[in-house]
Structures are given as structure tokens and as C-alpha cells.
Design a protein around this motif. Structure first.
Motif, short mmCIF file in Angstrom:
data_model
loop_
_atom_site.label_atom_id
_atom_site.label_comp_id
_atom_site.label_asym_id
_atom_site.label_seq_id
_atom_site.Cartn_x
_atom_site.Cartn_y
_atom_site.Cartn_z
N PRO A 35 -13.59 30.22 -23.72
CA PRO A 35 -13.90 28.96 -23.83
C PRO A 35 -13.03 28.01 -24.36
N VAL A 36 -12.81 26.81 -23.24
CA VAL A 36 -12.17 25.55 -24.46
C VAL A 36 -12.58 25.03 -25.53
N MET A 38 -15.33 33.51 -30.51
CA MET A 38 -13.87 33.07 -31.34
C MET A 38 -13.69 34.41 -31.74
N ALA A 39 -14.64 35.78 -32.57
CA ALA A 39 -14.66 36.43 -33.29
C ALA A 39 -13.42 37.22 -31.79
N ARG A 40 -14.22 37.18 -30.78
CA ARG A 40 -13.04 38.07 -29.66
C ARG A 40 -11.70 37.87 -29.29
N LEU A 73 -3.24 30.79 -30.85
CA LEU A 73 -2.17 30.07 -31.19
C LEU A 73 -1.56 31.64 -31.58
N ARG A 74 -2.87 32.73 -31.68
CA ARG A 74 -2.37 33.84 -30.83
C ARG A 74 -1.15 34.48 -30.22
N ALA A 75 -1.30 33.65 -29.33
CA ALA A 75 -0.14 34.34 -28.17
C ALA A 75 0.74 33.64 -29.01
N ALA A 78 -14.90 26.20 -36.86
CA ALA A 78 -15.68 25.98 -35.56
C ALA A 78 -14.41 26.58 -34.24
N ALA A 79 -13.40 26.45 -34.38
CA ALA A 79 -12.29 25.94 -33.51
C ALA A 79 -12.59 26.58 -31.86
N PRO A 80 -11.98 26.29 -31.29
CA PRO A 80 -12.63 26.65 -29.69
C PRO A 80 -12.11 27.88 -30.02
N PRO A 81 -12.35 29.19 -28.93
CA PRO A 81 -12.09 30.32 -29.40
C PRO A 81 -10.84 30.39 -27.78
#
Length: 192
Positions: free
Chosen positions: A189-190, A1-3, A37-39, A28-31
Motif C-alpha cells: 500500500p501507498v 512495512m516489514a514484508r 527503493l528495494r527494486a 514510518a515510510a509507506p510500504p
């Protein structure tokens, strides 16, 4: 997630607002959701900046658009299958999740309206989030873009054809970065 929250991406993606990033960590959202969301948030930034430059007098709630883009799919923490497949259950789930955490209704609404842009009463901010959620991957939706165009023409009094060309050019410019954004999202990953 941090990445997913910190890596720059190619093209570089703006970070999510701190409160949204914190919420994603707490949930604990999926990465892959964080990357998506960032995109969309980054594309929404570009669209808002373009509208502000083109129509500086147009009333536009920048904060709402950016928050909406950063949280529009947050309901997918509960409906993870919708990260890689179709479904709309995440929309109402996301709106409720945000409201339960004290988010103002004017901001939580985007979790529900991002896919309901064709309903009556959908405003400029909602349309910008919806367009960002499409054009981040270079998907063009003519009816959606026509609704946005109609609001821009009504607000600025310009010729429809000139506004169409300007909007089309901006969406083409943003869409050109889709491969990089798609690769960024796919790198995560999902499942957590």
C-alpha cells in the motif's frame, strides 16, 4: 512495512542496507516506498556489477551508488502523493531529510540528483542511480543512457558502437525483470 523490507520478490530482490531499512522504519515510510527503493537498489547492484566487470579500472564509488539507489526517493515520506503521481518536491525534501540525520552530503545528494541527470557536473555514480531508477520498470531514456555511454567510452577507450551494444544488452536483460519488480511494488500500500 516489514514484508516490503523482507519478502524476496520475483525476481528476488536484495535487501536494503540495514541503516536504510532502519531509517524507513523510524520514519514510518509507506510500504510501497520501501518496495520501490528495494527494486531500484537491486537494479543498481546489477548495474554496478556490470560496470565493474566491464571497466574494472574505472573509479567508481560502489557504496555511494548503492546508498543513493536505496534512498533516492526517501523524500516521498513527506510527499506521499508523489508515490502514485507526478512531482519533484520529494527531491530536495529527501536530500534535507538525509542531511538532518547526519548522512554525508556525498551520499545525500542522490535524493536530489536522481532526476537531475541532465545538469552539468553529474558524475558516473549519479547517472547509474538515475538509470537504475528508470530501467527497474524497463523505461529507457536515450539521452540519459547516452550520457552514461559517453562516460564509459571515455573511461575505457572502446569503440562507441561496441559499448552501446553492450550497455543496451545489459539494460534489456535487467528490463526483462520489470514485470516482477512492478508487481512486487504494487503489492504494497501507498499509505501506512
Amino acid at each position: 512495512m516489514a514484508r516490503a523490507l523482507r519478502e524476496p520478490g520475483d525476481p528476488p530482490l536484495r535487501p536494503l542496507p540495514g541503516a536504510v531499512a532502519g531509517l524507513l522504519v523510524e520514519l514510518a515510510a509507506p510500504p510501497r516506498l520501501a518496495a520501490h527503493l528495494r527494486a531500484v537498489h537491486d537494479v543498481a547492484h546489477q548495474l554496478v556489477d556490470w560496470v565493474r566487470l566491464r571497466r574494472p579500472a574505472l573509479p567508481l564509488d560502489r557504496e555511494a551508488v548503492l546508498f543513493g539507489a536505496a534512498t533516492h526517493d526517501i523524500g516521498k515520506v513527506a510527499w506521499v502523493a508523489e508515490l502514485s503521481g507526478p512531482g519533484a518536491a520529494h527531491e530536495e525534501a529527501g536530500r534535507r531529510l538525509l542531511l538532518e540525520r547526519g548522512v554525508e552530503p556525498r551520499l545525500a545528494r542522490f535524493a536530489g540528483t536522481h532526476a537531475a541527470w541532465d545538469r552539468p557536473g553529474v558524475g558516473l555514480e549519479d547517472l547509474l542511480v538515475s538509470v537504475a531508477d528508470k530501467v527497474w520498470k524497463n523505461k529507457r531514456v536515450p539521452d540519459l543512457e547516452d550520457r552514461l555511454l559517453a562516460l564509459l567510452v571515455a573511461a575505457g577507450g572502446g569503440e562507441r558502437w561496441a559499448e552501446f551494444l553492450a550497455l543496451d544488452e545489459e539494460l534489456e536483460r535487467i528490463g526483462a525483470g520489470a514485470d516482477g519488480r512492478l508487481a512486487f511494488q504494487a503489492a504494497f500500500p501507498v499509505r501506512t
